[in-house]
Motif scaffolding. Structure first.
Motif, PDB file in Angstrom:
ATOM      1  N   LEU A   1     -45.722   6.133 -20.698  1.00 61.26           N
ATOM      2  CA  LEU A   1     -44.496   5.334 -20.770  1.00 61.26           C
ATOM      3  C   LEU A   1     -43.268   6.151 -20.376  1.00 61.26           C
ATOM      4  O   LEU A   1     -42.297   5.601 -19.845  1.00 61.26           O
ATOM      5  N   THR A   2     -43.294   7.484 -20.612  1.00 56.78           N
ATOM      6  CA  THR A   2     -42.176   8.306 -20.144  1.00 56.78           C
ATOM      7  C   THR A   2     -42.215   8.453 -18.622  1.00 56.78           C
ATOM      8  O   THR A   2     -41.169   8.524 -17.965  1.00 56.78           O
TER       9      THR A   2
ATOM     10  N   ARG B   1     -36.656  12.787 -21.720  1.00 54.31           N
ATOM     11  CA  ARG B   1     -35.960  13.901 -22.365  1.00 54.31           C
ATOM     12  C   ARG B   1     -35.920  13.712 -23.881  1.00 54.31           C
ATOM     13  O   ARG B   1     -36.206  14.639 -24.648  1.00 54.31           O
ATOM     14  N   ALA B   2     -35.601  12.497 -24.309  1.00 59.85           N
ATOM     15  CA  ALA B   2     -35.534  12.221 -25.748  1.00 59.85           C
ATOM     16  C   ALA B   2     -36.904  12.352 -26.401  1.00 59.85           C
ATOM     17  O   ALA B   2     -37.029  12.854 -27.526  1.00 59.85           O
ATOM     18  N   THR B   3     -37.945  11.932 -25.688  1.00 57.91           N
ATOM     19  CA  THR B   3     -39.299  12.008 -26.258  1.00 57.91           C
ATOM     20  C   THR B   3     -39.752  13.450 -26.391  1.00 57.91           C
ATOM     21  O   THR B   3     -40.330  13.846 -27.411  1.00 57.91           O
ATOM     22  N   VAL B   4     -39.490  14.271 -25.361  1.00 59.08           N
ATOM     23  CA  VAL B   4     -39.863  15.690 -25.436  1.00 59.08           C
ATOM     24  C   VAL B   4     -39.095  16.375 -26.562  1.00 59.08           C
ATOM     25  O   VAL B   4     -39.678  17.134 -27.356  1.00 59.08           O
TER      26      VAL B   4
ATOM     27  N   ARG C   1     -48.835  18.246 -25.161  1.00 60.96           N
ATOM     28  CA  ARG C   1     -49.643  18.640 -24.004  1.00 60.96           C
ATOM     29  C   ARG C   1     -49.800  17.479 -23.030  1.00 60.96           C
ATOM     30  O   ARG C   1     -49.811  17.677 -21.807  1.00 60.96           O
ATOM     31  N   ALA C   2     -49.928  16.258 -23.553  1.00 62.79           N
ATOM     32  CA  ALA C   2     -50.056  15.098 -22.683  1.00 62.79           C
ATOM     33  C   ALA C   2     -48.789  14.874 -21.863  1.00 62.79           C
ATOM     34  O   ALA C   2     -48.843  14.366 -20.731  1.00 62.79           O
ATOM     35  N   LEU C   3     -47.641  15.268 -22.397  1.00 57.53           N
ATOM     36  CA  LEU C   3     -46.385  15.114 -21.664  1.00 57.53           C
ATOM     37  C   LEU C   3     -46.315  16.060 -20.472  1.00 57.53           C
ATOM     38  O   LEU C   3     -45.520  15.836 -19.550  1.00 57.53           O
ATOM     39  N   ALA C   4     -47.129  17.117 -20.449  1.00 54.63           N
ATOM     40  CA  ALA C   4     -47.244  18.040 -19.314  1.00 54.63           C
ATOM     41  C   ALA C   4     -45.874  18.491 -18.831  1.00 54.63           C
ATOM     42  O   ALA C   4     -45.426  18.154 -17.726  1.00 54.63           O
ATOM     43  N   LEU C   5     -45.198  19.271 -19.633  1.00 55.99           N
ATOM     44  CA  LEU C   5     -43.852  19.712 -19.309  1.00 55.99           C
ATOM     45  C   LEU C   5     -43.833  20.546 -18.029  1.00 55.99           C
ATOM     46  O   LEU C   5     -44.724  21.352 -17.777  1.00 55.99           O
ATOM     47  N   SER C   6     -42.807  20.331 -17.251  1.00 57.45           N
ATOM     48  CA  SER C   6     -42.617  21.133 -16.038  1.00 57.45           C
ATOM     49  C   SER C   6     -42.072  22.501 -16.429  1.00 57.45           C
ATOM     50  O   SER C   6     -41.647  22.730 -17.570  1.00 57.45           O
ATOM     51  N   ARG C   7     -42.050  23.425 -15.458  1.00 54.90           N
ATOM     52  CA  ARG C   7     -41.517  24.757 -15.738  1.00 54.90           C
ATOM     53  C   ARG C   7     -40.039  24.680 -16.121  1.00 54.90           C
ATOM     54  O   ARG C   7     -39.587  25.403 -17.028  1.00 54.90           O
ATOM     55  N   ASP C   8     -39.282  23.808 -15.503  1.00 62.67           N
ATOM     56  CA  ASP C   8     -37.872  23.666 -15.856  1.00 62.67           C
ATOM     57  C   ASP C   8     -37.730  23.186 -17.303  1.00 62.67           C
ATOM     58  O   ASP C   8     -36.856  23.661 -18.045  1.00 62.67           O
ATOM     59  N   GLU C   9     -38.578  22.235 -17.699  1.00 64.16           N
ATOM     60  CA  GLU C   9     -38.519  21.739 -19.078  1.00 64.16           C
ATOM     61  C   GLU C   9     -38.923  22.835 -20.059  1.00 64.16           C
ATOM     62  O   GLU C   9     -38.333  22.960 -21.129  1.00 64.16           O
TER      63      GLU C   9
END
Length: 886
Positions: free
Chosen positions: A204-205, A213-216, A240-248
């Motif tokens: 959904l994100t 951003r709010a969910t992370v 882990r499911a959100l799979a953050l990018s390097r910037d995040e």
């Protein structure tokens, strides 16, 4: 109105709704007093068929006939109607004509109720739709929403599809991260795929339905807040499911630093891996890495500590200029409890110390090296080219907690009302020996003085007891409950029997039969203890009915069950003055409790008892002047997975004591026919110990089989009696020590802690036989009854209190048997567990300055390789040999 009440009583909900639709508000209000009266009537006996039939209709009618939002919310969430509520659809229908603001007030009041109120989510959601109010974000509402959305099997679609259609998704998702203990509910869904909360919210994100951003941020904040293990697992999986990018990941560096330092182990490991990636890519400053390393290296999880040391090594290899900041951080691991971690940290410092640019850093490393174990400390002095800060040797001094002092029992309450309050509290909590004996003696005294006043004072206590409402409520008579069907399996049961006797709920013939009953063959080892305890209670109940006793002779002086001889002589003298007939079981229990260990006091009391001129006085005098029985002869029996002890006969207990008490001195065999044991109450063991307060070995032999289950069968709770066993009187022989040995290897931490407490009590009282306990532990470990890892935890806990000499005194007798088997390749103990045990032994030897030869240690230390087992063996050998040649 009469037609409405008839329909409610008959449970005709549809008719009730129809009648309510035709009423004005005034007519509905006029019906409410009768509905409230009916509710009160049903509450007195809510489990009858009539009550179950009427409750749903009453639930609807009561909600419709009130005008106040607070009253309606209270009615809808009432505890007494929780099991037979009306359906949410019917309730929404009868409330649908109310104003939106009023409905919003009701739903928010319902949502504020605790989870235990079990307010249906469908009802709250329906009222939200009718009122158009903002959706509540309380714990009850969010839990209900999660459960409602997660039931995929009821609708045939997917959780992801239903979340897409939810109009309140953003608000409820935000609340999801703020709700306590929600992880266990989220975990009921699938782990992966569109029916998984973690992957559904992540998707959904991606689709932009939820703000990423709010969910992370919310997910990381929830992990930082902590919580139960289920929350850690679910929200980490979501992250882990959100799979953050390097910037995040870089944006949340501060969060990773905090999580690695303080979060639960599994969460900290993830944060550590992210930080390692950032550090190796040059996106984490040296100062930040040093700060987080200082925090992680203080953690107890060895895996995290070792991973951090590996990371520091990689960074130092790439960037030599970081040595001045990172090596002092790595040196903080010099103080870790695991010597393997200390050695790894020292190797890291040795490898990179040449890169240090300033003398101040070298001095800091030298100071930190003082925390290393002796062998590593000497190595640090040579390899680092510096000497640790010298300090004058301080002689070791054992620190043991003070031995607990027995607590004297206060007199029984003088007021019947005060006694009733104590009895009520005991029925709720169970109480200890002191509280039970005070209450028992109080009931006897007040029944003798003024039975009617006692019964009146006890009225609030017994009015809600099942046996006071009818003989057959649970399908059998009260008499049968206390005899064949149930028995006195707890101290509360004993008090209930006396109360039921006072209220006339137990037949005199039943009491007479129970008093005359003689014990047969033991059903289990604990039957003799149970029968002795019950014999006095049944006889007291019979005497309350037929010939009340003025007071009990056997009420102990101390909370251990011990009775002072002077006090017993005074009680017998008062019995003589009153002309009261002594109860056989009460007198027998008094004899078994009276202190004989102090021979001077016992003989002086015997002279006064002989002057009483009564049969009981003469018997007491003879008892006090006789020599207390020796510890019974024991025989050790071993099987594949446990060690048990048998005991021989105690002739002194086979004399003129009642037969129920003679059983306590009969032989105990592990080969007897063991039938079903109904002695499931852990709280009874303290009362059994109080039967023989100067003969704890006789009690321990009958409890040993159950105590052994905490280690062998991973049972819980049986070791809780061990501190009381250590505080009891008499010799602490084989049975006491073997019981403690099983407790030290218990599966559950609370049982191990109880065993450690017992160990320290024995040591503080000078009753610990370290050689015996150590040998027992060695035998139990060899047979697999005690796992080395559990024994390690217990040993570390005991040593951490300051009892290093005590722990070493035990392990020096445990390790030789294990090392001998290891030398021949026959040890069943895992090498890892044995290595940890050697580590604890080495620490204790280093702290105490122990100097001796340990059999079979040299053969293990001389093995090839550098495994942890060999390393710890060499460390222990070095500690024991240090100074031997001097």
């Amino acid at each position: 109105m009469s037609s409405l009440m008839d329909a409610v009583r008959a449970g005709r909900t549809a008719e009730v709704v129809s009648l309510l639709d035709g009423m004005t508000d005034a007519e509905r209000r006029s019906c409410f007093p009768e509905l409230r009266a009916l509710r009160k009537e049903l509450r007195a006996d809510p489990w009858t068929a009539e009550a179950r039939r009427a409750y749903p209709a009453l639930h609807v009618a009561g909600a419709a006939c009130q005008t106040g939002a607070a009253g309606v919310a209270s009615w809808l969430a009432a505890t007494d109607m929780r099991w037979w509520q009306a359906s949410p659809g019917v309730l929404i229908d009868v409330l649908s004509d109310r104003a939106p603001g009023w409905l919003a007030d009701v739903v928010h009041r319902l949502a504020e109720r605790p989870l235990s109120a079990r307010v249906p989510y469908e009802l709250m959601a329906g009222l939200v739709r009718l009122s158009g109010c903002p959706v509540p974000t309380t714990e009850a509402y969010v839990h209900g929403w999660v459960e409602h959305i997660g039931h995929v099997w009821q609708r045939g679609d997917t959780l992801l599809a239903r979340l897409r259609k939810d109009p309140h998704l953003a608000r409820l998702t935000a609340a999801l991260f703020e709700t306590n203990d929600i992880g266990s509910r989220l975990a009921w869904t699938a782990v992966e795929g569109p029916n998984s909360w973690t992957e559904a919210l992540a998707q959904l994100t991606v689709e932009g339905i939820l703000d990423r951003r709010a969910t992370v941020d919310a997910c990381l904040a929830r992990l930082l807040r902590g919580g139960p293990p289920a929350d850690h697992r679910v929200f980490l999986r979501m992250l882990r499911a959100l799979a953050l990018s390097r910037d995040e990941e870089r944006e949340h560096t501060a969060d990773w630093l905090a999580l690695a330092s303080d979060a639960a182990s599994v969460v900290a490991a993830h944060a550590q891996s992210v930080l390692a990636s950032l550090a190796l890519d040059g996106e984490l400053s040296t100062r930040q890495l040093a700060e987080v390393s200082g925090a992680v290296l203080f953690r107890t999880e060895k895996k995290l500590v070792r991973a951090q040391l590996v990371l520091l090594g990689k960074v130092l290899t790439r960037d030599a200029s970081a040595a001045d900041e990172l090596l002092p951080a790595a040196a903080q691991a010099f103080g870790h409890e695991d010597s393997d971690v200390q050695e790894r940290a020292l190797k890291l410092v040795e490898r990179h110390v040449r890169k240090v640019a300033t003398a101040d850093v070298r001095e800091e490393l030298a100071s930190a090296a003082g925390q290393l174990i002796p062998t590593l400390r000497r190595r640090a002095a040579q390899s680092l080219g510096v000497s640790p800060v010298a300090s004058a040797p301080v002689p070791y001094e054992e620190v043991l907690p003070p031995a607990p002092e027995p607590v004297s029992l206060g007199p029984a309450p003088e007021s019947a009302v005060e006694l009733a309050e104590e009895v009520g509290a005991l029925l709720m909590s169970g109480g200890d020996v002191a509280a039970f004996e005070r209450a028992l003696d109080g009931v006897v005294r007040h029944a003798y003085r003024n039975r009617d006043a006692l019964v009146e004072a006890l009225e609030p206590v017994v009015t809600r007891r099942w046996w006071d409402n009818g003989d057959a409520q649970y399908g059998f008579r009260v008499d049968d409950y206390f005899t064949r069907h149930h028995g006195l399996v707890s101290a509360a049961d004993a008090l209930e029997l006396l109360l039921a006797t006072l209220r006339g709920n137990v037949l005199t013939s039943t009491l007479h039969t129970a008093v005359r009953r003689r014990p047969g063959t033991d059903d289990c080892g604990q039957s003799a203890l149970a029968r002795a305890f019950e014999a006095r209670v049944w006889e007291v109940a019979y005497r309350i009915r037929t010939e009340p006793l003025p007071f009990l002779l056997s009420t102990p002086t101390w909370d251990t069950g011990l009775l002072e001889p002077d006090e017993l002589v005074a009680r017998l003298d008062e019995y003589r003055r009153l002309g009261a007939r002594v109860s056989a079981a009460d007198f027998a229990q008094a004899l078994l409790r009276v202190r004989r260990g102090d021979r001077a006091a016992a003989e002086a009391a015997a002279e006064r008892a002989a002057l009483l001129g009564t049969a009981e006085g003469a018997r007491l005098a003879q008892w006090l002047t006789s020599v207390p029985p020796a510890v019974p002869v024991t025989r050790r029996r071993t099987s594949a997975d446990r060690v048990l002890l048998e005991s021989g006969e105690v002739p002194e207990l086979q004399g003129d004591l009642p037969s129920e008490f003679q059983s306590l001195g009969r032989p105990v065999s592990v080969f007897r026919d063991r039938r079903y044991c109904n002695h499931w109450s852990d709280g009874m063991r303290q009362h059994w110990l109080a039967l023989l307060p100067e003969q704890r070995e006789l009690v321990a032999v009958r409890m040993l089989r159950d105590i052994a289950t905490v280690a062998v069968d991973d049972a819980r709770g049986a070791a809780a009696i061990l501190p009381r066993l250590a505080e009891s009187g008499g010799a602490a022989g084989e049975l006491v020590h073997l019981s403690v040995a099983y407790g030290l290897g218990a599966r559950h931490p609370e049982d191990r802690l109880a065993a450690v407490d017992a160990l320290l009590v024995l040591a503080a009282r000078g009753q610990l036989d370290a050689a015996r306990l150590g040998a027992d532990l060695g035998q139990l470990v060899r047979r697999g009854a005690v796992k080395p890892s559990r024994l390690v935890e217990s040993a570390r806990t005991a040593a951490a209190t300051g009892a290093h000499a005590t722990v070493w005194g035990i392990l020096r007798h445990t390790l030789p048997a294990l090392l001998a088997d290891l030398a021949t390749g026959e040890t069943p103990a895992p090498a890892r567990g044995l290595a940890d045990l050697l580590s604890v032994a080495a620490e204790c030897a280093e702290r105490t300055g122990a100097r001796e030869e340990l059999p079979h240690l040299t053969r293990t230390a001389d093995r090839r390789g550098s495994s942890r087992l060999v390393t710890e063996a060499r460390r222990l050998r070095s500690a024991l040999a240090e100074g031997v040649a001097a």
